[in-house]
Design an enzyme around this catalytic site. Sequence first.
Site, PDB file in Angstrom:
ATOM      1  N   GLU A   1       0.795  -1.232   0.000  1.00 35.05           N
ATOM      2  CA  GLU A   1       0.000   0.000   0.000  1.00 35.05           C
ATOM      3  C   GLU A   1       0.827   1.282   0.000  1.00 35.05           C
ATOM      4  O   GLU A   1       0.786   2.078   0.962  1.00 35.05           O
ATOM      5  CB  GLU A   1      -0.946   0.022   1.215  1.00 35.05           C
ATOM      6  CG  GLU A   1      -1.877  -1.163   1.287  1.00 35.05           C
ATOM      7  CD  GLU A   1      -2.835  -1.097   2.474  1.00 35.05           C
ATOM      8  OE1 GLU A   1      -2.732  -0.161   3.276  1.00 35.05           O
ATOM      9  OE2 GLU A   1      -3.684  -1.981   2.594  1.00 35.05           O
TER      10      GLU A   1
ATOM     11  N   GLU B   1      -5.469  -8.461   1.140  1.00 33.49           N
ATOM     12  CA  GLU B   1      -6.042  -8.078   2.435  1.00 33.49           C
ATOM     13  C   GLU B   1      -7.519  -7.798   2.237  1.00 33.49           C
ATOM     14  O   GLU B   1      -7.909  -7.161   1.243  1.00 33.49           O
ATOM     15  CB  GLU B   1      -5.406  -6.790   2.997  1.00 33.49           C
ATOM     16  CG  GLU B   1      -4.071  -6.971   3.647  1.00 33.49           C
ATOM     17  CD  GLU B   1      -3.526  -5.670   4.221  1.00 33.49           C
ATOM     18  OE1 GLU B   1      -4.327  -4.787   4.617  1.00 33.49           O
ATOM     19  OE2 GLU B   1      -2.298  -5.530   4.260  1.00 33.49           O
TER      20      GLU B   1
HETATM   21  O1  IFM Z   1      -3.973  -2.782   9.357  1.00 34.89           O
HETATM   22  C1  IFM Z   1      -3.939  -2.309   8.056  1.00 34.89           C
HETATM   23  C2  IFM Z   1      -2.778  -2.922   7.296  1.00 34.89           C
HETATM   24  O2  IFM Z   1      -1.570  -2.698   7.927  1.00 34.89           O
HETATM   25  C3  IFM Z   1      -2.695  -2.352   5.906  1.00 34.89           C
HETATM   26  N1  IFM Z   1      -3.966  -2.433   5.248  1.00 34.89           N
HETATM   27  C4  IFM Z   1      -5.135  -1.996   5.931  1.00 34.89           C
HETATM   28  C5  IFM Z   1      -5.203  -2.635   7.314  1.00 34.89           C
HETATM   29  C6  IFM Z   1      -6.472  -2.161   8.047  1.00 34.89           C
HETATM   30  O3  IFM Z   1      -6.465  -0.775   8.153  1.00 34.89           O
END
Ligand code: IFM
Length: 461
Positions: free
Chosen positions: A170, A367
């Site tokens: 990200e 994710e």
């Molecule tokens: O916890 C975070 C993660 O580190 C990166 N993506 C989003 C998740 C939730 O906010």
Amino acid sequence: MKPSPHELAKRLPADFTFGTATSSWQIEGDSKGRGSSIWDDFAAQPGNIIDGTTADPACDHIRRWRDDLDLLSWLGVDSYRFSISWPRIQPDGSGQLSEAGLDFYDKLIDGLLERGIKPALTIYHWDLPSALGAKGGWTWEGIADAFADFTSVVADRYADRVERWATFNEPWCSAFLGYASKVHAPGAGNPAQGFEAAYRLMLAHGRSMEVLRSHKARNPGIVLNLTTIISEDAESREAAHHLDGLQNRLWLDLLAGRGVPQDLIDHTTDITDWSFVKSSELKEIAVPIDWLGINYYTPTRVSKPGANDAGKIVGQSGDVNPGTPPVTFTPRDPRTEMGWEIDASSLTTTLKQTAERLPGVPLYVTENGGAFPDKTVVDGTIEDLDRLDYYNRHINAALDAKDQGVDLRGYFAWSLFDNIEWAEGWTKRFGIVHVDVESQVRTPKASANFIKEVLALRNKN
Ligand code: IFM
């Protein structure tokens, strides 16, 4: 009604990778056993982390990793996505290496392989060594080479055993939450730096890809947080297009070799002149990747200025999205504790849209998950039916995209267990396994039991 694990298991192809994800700073603890990172510095400043959380003890994963790997075996996952801490391996971000740090990830990787779980390693998930932060972090001209050097260290050591590599997690968050605004470390609050950091992160990605290839690392790629932007009315269309540029097109266009989107340049002339962009470097950024990871949680829904204020929505506001024309962020209910709208159909559209914008690249949902209150305890188990329902809807939505022709190869739940949710500290819990921070006892929630059942049934298909 509780979703049926049988129905979901029937849809999961046998060769579809199913895993869970975590990241180093959020779970490891043991900050004294490594160098300092920009997140340690950020957390040390009162007010930056909502509940004053610091890196210790997190989930004390540094000491409890064997039990945590046993938890993964119990769940029956195919793969585990984790990140390595740069300052644990190289405390100052250059020069001297820590053998203890390198050894920790050796053991973790070997432990996964012994349990038949494929290691999916992310090189950078936000914990930049403080020494590099002091040089300007992701806005420093030398940062891409420093990252390439670090890649060489870790590829030398782990490329023989890691199944899948991500250069970054990200980069949008690093650039726009960390540099453009003050939501994340280092909290620069400088929109121009946000754009420069975005560019240098992607240049570092390109250079790291080259290093990974030269080490014959298997499956190198990158993870982006992409989403579908929904505009509710004509007055918010232009803002929605700009948000799509910041959130999605900037990264995908750079990877696809299309450069920085012209409309983004045009809409940010009063913020930056983009003079840091070099055409030779654009070619380095656009090197082919073997796969793309998509982290998806929520759509971004906007309406005209003055529409009903939805209160706090983590990561959705004007300051984190520089250059956006006036607009209101208007997520619909139901929402998670992050203020994020729950809309599984936007995962399907995000996957389809990404496949169109970056054709020919296999996709993974790397994710997906939700923060919920976790209040209902039945017989000692947290009945997180809201999270369970979220997973059921979103895994189905991902499989819908696959059925509609998207080359989707896998799905990773965020997160294996409750952990430090960055600036939200311990106030937001995303785990499928509950962690008691005091006792460090891990207790699977109903969502973990559901996923375990689905995976056990899938293997019998
Ligand atoms: O916890 C975070 C993660 O580190 C990166 N993506 C989003 C998740 C939730 O906010």
